[in-house]
Design a protein around this motif. Sequence first.
Motif, mmCIF file in Angstrom:
data_model
loop_
_atom_site.group_PDB
_atom_site.id
_atom_site.type_symbol
_atom_site.label_atom_id
_atom_site.label_comp_id
_atom_site.label_asym_id
_atom_site.label_seq_id
_atom_site.Cartn_x
_atom_site.Cartn_y
_atom_site.Cartn_z
ATOM 1 N N THR A 358 28.228 -11.445 19.839
ATOM 2 C CA THR A 358 28.695 -10.265 20.448
ATOM 3 C C THR A 358 30.115 -10.546 20.470
ATOM 4 O O THR A 358 31.213 -9.666 20.632
ATOM 5 N N ASP A 359 30.590 -12.021 20.321
ATOM 6 C CA ASP A 359 32.200 -12.221 20.360
ATOM 7 C C ASP A 359 32.699 -12.306 18.968
ATOM 8 O O ASP A 359 34.059 -12.751 18.936
ATOM 9 N N CYS A 360 32.142 -11.736 17.889
ATOM 10 C CA CYS A 360 32.757 -11.848 16.611
ATOM 11 C C CYS A 360 33.864 -10.823 16.522
ATOM 12 O O CYS A 360 33.688 -9.661 17.018
ATOM 13 N N THR A 361 34.881 -11.329 16.040
ATOM 14 C CA THR A 361 36.109 -10.600 15.925
ATOM 15 C C THR A 361 36.107 -9.949 14.480
ATOM 16 O O THR A 361 37.518 -9.391 14.108
ATOM 17 N N CYS A 362 35.450 -10.294 13.492
ATOM 18 C CA CYS A 362 35.558 -9.904 12.012
ATOM 19 C C CYS A 362 34.912 -8.532 11.990
ATOM 20 O O CYS A 362 34.313 -8.174 12.329
ATOM 21 N N SER A 363 35.901 -7.742 10.893
ATOM 22 C CA SER A 363 35.582 -6.572 10.571
ATOM 23 C C SER A 363 34.383 -6.614 9.464
ATOM 24 O O SER A 363 34.286 -7.480 9.016
ATOM 25 N N PRO A 364 33.693 -5.433 9.355
ATOM 26 C CA PRO A 364 32.431 -5.440 8.551
ATOM 27 C C PRO A 364 32.867 -5.845 6.845
ATOM 28 O O PRO A 364 32.489 -6.366 6.111
ATOM 29 N N THR A 365 34.520 -5.317 6.810
ATOM 30 C CA THR A 365 34.690 -5.845 5.341
ATOM 31 C C THR A 365 35.090 -7.404 5.115
ATOM 32 O O THR A 365 34.725 -8.043 4.094
#
Length: 503
Positions: A358-365
């Motif tokens: 839930t803390d991930c800051t990466c975009s799907p791309t």
Amino acid sequence: MPLGRAWSVALVGLDGRLVEVEADLGGGLPGIKMIGLPDAGLREAKDRVRSAIRNSGQHWPEDKLTLGLFPANLPKLGSGYDLAIAVAILASAGKVPATRLLGTVLLGELALDGRVREVRGVLPGLLAARKEGIKRAIVPSGTLFEAALVDGLEVYGAARLRDVLAWLEGENALARPEPPTESEPPKGLDLADVVGQPEARWALEVAAAGAHHLLLTGPPGVGKTMLAKRLPGLLPMLSPEESLEVTAVHSINGKLTPESPLIKVPPFVAPHYSVSEAALIGGGAGIATPGLISRAHRGVLFLDEAAEFGSQRLDSLRTVLEEGEVSIARARGSVRYPARFQLVMATNPCPCAPPRETDCTCSPTERRRYLSRLSGPLLDRVDLRVRLRPMTAMGRHESSEPEPTEVVRKRVLAARDRAAARWSEHGWKTNAEVPGPALHREFALPPTTTALLNRSLERGTVTARGVDRCLRIAWTLADLADADEPQADHVAAALEFRDRRAA
């Protein structure tokens, strides 16, 4: 003057060729010429050998000296021919008798003071010499423990050139190898240390039982590296033939020690992701040397942070995973090295890789771009794919204590024995080695068993190669369940392992 002859061995990969060293004195002004495709290190042998002969109390001939290394069209690399060259020169000059040279191979580099230095590749060199009918060998004293591994060969160790010359005169006895000492294999890491992750532990057991490749995906700290390091402890000890194969590769790399000359435990190789492609696959100038994948032969190659290796290095493994060997072509020749290993890869699900998803800051791309470094053709060759979850998501407490390595290893060995007995007539030892045509013809499963697999193939969710690998996994699951052949639930479980994505 008559020709002086001695014999040595040239290595092209792990294959050795007997080399006849001839020395001819006379026929011109004083000088020395070497023929037979020597490399730069071997061309310097004339200076090393001259000083070694003079410092061993012998006279260096003042006539024209021609040295020939035959077969002449075979590249000769390194300094391991020094001892044979020195003996051939002295035999040509009549300083030593040639009676004991017939049927004797000499390996060793000479120091300027006449000491016989160690060289690499003694074990594969002597194996090739034995195959050619050689009965006797003289090697540096420091490699006598390695030479003693070759049965059917009378092996001697020499510390100095003068000791070899005295032995040719019948004046002394060279060192003989001591009886090998059986040492206990090092105790591996215990699987009981891994808390939780029952699905990943089961995948590790399946991978060990069938020699399948494995991909572990999850955030940092969930136990991916711990699991991978415990895989060798589940594998069976190497057979005598496999031990010689693995030891021969390590001999060329100069990694053998007198304490454990014969490698009996499956090796575990874990290169850093900054490793070069040549170091990973093999390479170098002249004749290519074995890389890390060959050092992992009959063992485990662990690629931690696999996505950081880069697509070029990872994709270079694709053909190797299929064929179990690597072929490297260079200007001076093409060589083959064995590379039948179990590949275990561990990767994070994204570049930022937080402990909690839930803390991930990466975009799907960004996530897709990161995981695309593991190409589709490479992943198609990986049998088992497992997603590990953080401990907070799966709970830290289990209903029972984790099974130790010895308990799991007994099930793995029993499954391997079942597979080896089933494939023994065909020469295969593990399920991962069985070719696809055999799975579809001689060992075809009923249509009711493979119905789910056929539907997946029609929908395009699995490739034809993936079908073969699913069948191999299904056979492994059946072996672990002590079943005669896979059932529909085994095929479904195998397909579930294959369908899981890295993300």
